[in-house]
Design a protein around this motif. Structure first.
Motif, short mmCIF file in Angstrom:
data_model
loop_
_atom_site.label_atom_id
_atom_site.label_comp_id
_atom_site.label_asym_id
_atom_site.label_seq_id
_atom_site.Cartn_x
_atom_site.Cartn_y
_atom_site.Cartn_z
N VAL A 92 0.86 -1.18 0.00
CA VAL A 92 0.00 0.00 0.00
C VAL A 92 0.90 1.23 0.00
O VAL A 92 2.13 1.14 0.14
N ARG A 93 0.31 2.39 -0.12
CA ARG A 93 1.10 3.62 -0.29
C ARG A 93 1.99 3.90 0.91
O ARG A 93 3.09 4.45 0.77
N ILE A 105 4.72 -1.22 -5.64
CA ILE A 105 3.32 -1.01 -5.25
C ILE A 105 2.47 -0.71 -6.48
O ILE A 105 1.32 -1.17 -6.60
N THR A 106 3.01 0.06 -7.40
CA THR A 106 2.27 0.38 -8.63
C THR A 106 1.94 -0.90 -9.40
O THR A 106 0.85 -1.03 -9.99
N THR A 144 7.96 2.23 -4.74
CA THR A 144 6.83 2.83 -5.46
C THR A 144 6.50 2.01 -6.71
O THR A 144 5.32 1.75 -7.00
N ASN A 145 7.53 1.59 -7.44
CA ASN A 145 7.29 0.76 -8.63
C ASN A 145 6.66 -0.58 -8.25
O ASN A 145 5.77 -1.07 -8.98
N LEU A 199 -3.15 1.50 -4.61
CA LEU A 199 -2.73 2.89 -4.59
C LEU A 199 -3.77 3.82 -3.97
O LEU A 199 -3.45 4.97 -3.66
N THR A 200 -5.00 3.35 -3.79
CA THR A 200 -6.04 4.20 -3.22
C THR A 200 -5.78 4.42 -1.73
O THR A 200 -5.25 3.55 -1.03
N GLU A 201 -6.17 5.61 -1.24
CA GLU A 201 -5.95 5.92 0.16
C GLU A 201 -6.90 5.17 1.08
O GLU A 201 -6.57 4.89 2.23
#
Length: 236
Positions: free
Chosen positions: A23-24, A62-63, A59-60, A68-70
């Motif tokens: 997650v983010r 997780i993408t 980041t890559n 990616l949604t909060e």
């Protein structure tokens, strides 16, 4: 896809690893993990580059495999994947590895000037000594290697050399030491009453260059005879 890490297991001096939900918030958590680990390994001087590289790699990951949604839904959380961040210490370098479940090969691509993303691996290539990826069971690992170079000590400021006179002090004939500026036309000192102890003390001060011989009146002795005087301590 290449197989295996970019180092031999016998060359690993130390390592640490953290598993995170994809997650983010994993990006900031991985940064805290790297900061603490580098400090423990006394390699904090590469912290800035290491944090930038880890942020891009996580980041890559997780993408490609995460959420990616909060505010993810329960259905999304039931299928939540993991990412693993590992830091490997070698003899003269540190390897940052990020594992995810995607088998898609990472592509290094030139981003347009107006593009908001796509520059992650370009930054990694600029900061790292080398980078790459390899396949694992159930996914892949993207890695980057940073050279460990201790900071060079800052040189101390150099003190400017003061200008010094090159004139040699005058040495009287028959006396084997500089006179500290005694005028060559002075061969005798002006007579004045003084005890033998005072004469001896003033003579010693004169020999040490601590007094101006013209300003002290030591009797009828020529300068050349000072070396033969016997010191007598003053009484009282």
């Amino acid at each position: 896809m290449p197989q295996g890490p970019p180092y031999r297991p016998q060359n690993v001096r130390f390592f640490d690893q953290l598993s995170l939900a994809a997650v983010r918030s994993a990006v900031s958590n991985s940064r805290h993990f790297l900061r603490l680990t580098l400090s423990k390994w006394q390699a904090a001087f590469i912290e800035d580059d290491a944090l930038l590289i880890a942020s891009e790699l996580v980041t890559n990951a997780i993408t490609a495999t995460g959420i990616l949604t909060e505010s993810p839904t329960w259905g999304e959380l039931e299928k939540l994947n993991l990412v693993h961040v590992r830091l490997v210490g070698l003899e003269d370098s540190i390897v940052i590895e990020v594992w995810d479940v995607s088998e898609q090969v990472p592509m290094l691509r030139e981003a347009d000037d107006d593009a908001e993303g796509g520059r992650g691996l370009l930054l990694v290539r600029q900061l790292a000594r080398r980078w790459g990826f390899y396949a694992t069971a159930g996914g892949k690992v993207v890695w980057a290697e940073l050279a460990v170079r201790p900071p060079q000590p800052t040189p101390l400021p150099q003190r400017e050399k003061s200008a010094r006179t090159t004139a040699r002090p005058y040495v009287l004939p028959g006396v084997g030491f500089p006179t500290g500026g005694l005028r060559p036309d002075v061969s005798r000192l002006i007579d004045t009453p003084a005890s033998s102890g005072q004469k001896a003390l003033r003579a010693i001060r004169l020999f040490a260059g601590l007094a101006d011989p013209v300003s002290h009146r030591l009797g009828h002795r020529p300068v050349a005879d000072f070396a033969t005087w016997t010191f007598t301590a003053p009484v009282g």
